[in-house]
Design an enzyme around this catalytic site. Structure first.
Site, short mmCIF file in Angstrom:
data_model
loop_
_atom_site.label_atom_id
_atom_site.label_comp_id
_atom_site.label_asym_id
_atom_site.label_seq_id
_atom_site.Cartn_x
_atom_site.Cartn_y
_atom_site.Cartn_z
N HIS A 124 0.81 -1.22 0.00
CA HIS A 124 0.00 0.00 0.00
C HIS A 124 0.85 1.27 0.00
O HIS A 124 0.34 2.36 -0.26
CB HIS A 124 -0.99 -0.01 1.17
CG HIS A 124 -0.40 0.26 2.51
ND1 HIS A 124 -0.13 -0.73 3.43
CD2 HIS A 124 -0.05 1.42 3.11
CE1 HIS A 124 0.36 -0.20 4.53
NE2 HIS A 124 0.41 1.12 4.35
N ASP A 165 0.25 -7.64 1.37
CA ASP A 165 0.69 -6.24 1.51
C ASP A 165 2.21 -6.12 1.53
O ASP A 165 2.78 -5.35 2.28
CB ASP A 165 0.09 -5.61 2.78
CG ASP A 165 0.16 -4.09 2.75
OD1 ASP A 165 0.22 -3.51 1.65
OD2 ASP A 165 0.15 -3.48 3.84
N SER A 241 4.57 2.26 8.05
CA SER A 241 4.26 1.13 7.18
C SER A 241 5.47 0.76 6.33
O SER A 241 6.05 1.60 5.65
CB SER A 241 3.09 1.48 6.27
OG SER A 241 1.90 1.63 7.01
#
Length: 396
Positions: A124, A165, A241
């Site tokens: 992402h 992811d 992230s």
């Protein structure tokens, strides 16, 4: 020449030689040589020197003790692995429903896992995004990698996997500091961990937070997917992230992915962050570097259990198994003879009574593997063998 004058000349010569050679002072005129000091007086000089040495050693020991107390495992991990954690900026083009265009940029983190420029991050962080409700499409235009020393390099996407992811980015560089993966299967609940990343953007790049492993958590995601995560109370915020979750040996045991800010009743929660286990990350990385994507097996059916049928407005009247709502054309299930209305009861003699159970079973298999499916058709129990194909890819 008298004896007294001779003594003076000798003393003068000795004084001159002593000055030049750096020796002891000469004996003065009419002075006699002093005998060596004995007894208690002889101890005064060594005792003073010993006290000075003891004081110096004590001071050095105190400083060493203070430095040892400060040089904790967290300091060691931050120093050794911090340079391998990078910032990643995704410069994007944004188009809206009226085809109006603009540019924006988002940022995240990444971890160098090979010194020749290979970096793992979250999908992402680098992915295109489509917001159907707002009619907005965000397309990745350029990836910029910011090293810990301030150097910036252009990144190229090697491959990405939306399901886990995980993505791999490559920069053109050599001899970069690289982190090592640990075995996430050996992680223990309560074990201390360190998170490194860029919370809230590159201005906070290299931020270090600490916590423990709170739990191993299997979470249900969109499209009936379920994944196992490492749950931690280490502070992880937007921008973290793709960063590293490390044990005290300095090994990457997880890649931080997202934070659950809200509980089910809507209250804000803290101390709940999640990371993708390193063993999952490594297996995905291998396929991404080999193929650019992850090949997964699929059966080729749309299935319902009672809860999922209700979500789609259907009333499903079955006591066990899962109902086949649709069979894809030229799919493994279709070629094997499964039809709409069949009820899958078992896969390799293991009962399956939910959509999640079927998905987990098939997901654990390999492309080309044969599975035995027991199903009910019009009240009659039958068994067939299905050869799993690679799941078709949907190119964006």
């Amino acid at each position: 020449m008298t004896k007294k004058k001779l003594t003076k000349l000798v003393c003068a010569a000795v004084a001159t030689a002593t000055f030049l050679l750096g020796g002891c002072s000469p004996i003065a005129e009419n002075e006699t040589e002093t005998p060596a000091i004995t007894g208690e007086e002889n101890k005064s000089v060594p005792v003073a020197a010993e006290e000075n040495i003891t004081a110096a050693l004590t001071a050095n020991a105190a400083r060493a003790s203070a430095e040892s107390a400060r040089n904790t495992p967290v300091v060691h991990v931050a120093r050794e692995v911090g340079p391998a954690v990078v910032g990643i900026t995704n410069k994007t083009v944004v188009r809206d429903f009226f085809n109006r265009q603009g540019e924006t940029a988002g940022s995240g983190s990444g971890v160098i896992f090979r010194s020749d420029g290979y970096i793992v991050t979250n999908n992402h962080v680098i992915a295109d995004v489509e917001d159907e409700n707002q009619g907005i499409v965000t397309i990745s235009k350029e990836l910029v990698v910011s090293l810990a020393d301030g150097t910036t390099l252009n990144g190229v996407l090697v491959g990405a996997d939306e399901m886990t992811d995980i993505a791999v980015v490559k920069v053109d560089a050599k001899d970069l500091p690289a982190a090592k993966f640990g075995n996430s299967n050996e992680v223990m609940v309560g074990e201390p961990v360190v998170a490194i990343g860029s919370p809230l953007g590159l201005q906070y790049q290299g931020s270090v937070t600490v916590g423990v492993i709170s739990a191993f958590r299997t979470l249900n995601l969109n499209d009936d997917r379920s994944l196992t995560f490492l749950q931690t109370d280490a502070a992880i915020n937007p921008g973290n992230s793709g960063g590293a979750l490390l044990n005290y040996d300095g090994e990457v045991i997880g890649i931080n992915t997202w934070k659950n800010f809200f509980s089910q009743d809507g209250r804000i929660t803290e101390g709940m962050a999640f990371a993708i286990p390193s063993n999952t990350v490594q297996s995905v990385i291998e396929e991404l570097m080999e193929k650019g994507y992850v090949a997964r097996p699929y059966l080729g059916v749309t299935i319902f259990d009672k809860p999922t049928a209700a979500q789609h407005g259907y009333l499903l009247n079955i006591d066990k198994g899962v109902f086949i709502f649709q069979v894809a054309l030229d799919s493994p299930a279709g070629r094997a003879g499964l039809q709409r209305g069949d009820i899958i009861l078992k896969i390799d003699d293991k009962e399956v009574n939910s959509v999640g159970a079927v998905i987990s079973n098939i997901k654990s298999r390999k492309v080309g593997e044969k599975v035995k499916i027991t199903y009910d058709r019009d009240g009659a129990e039958k068994t067939i063998e299905v050869v799993l194909d690679e799941m078709p890819r949907i190119d964006r």
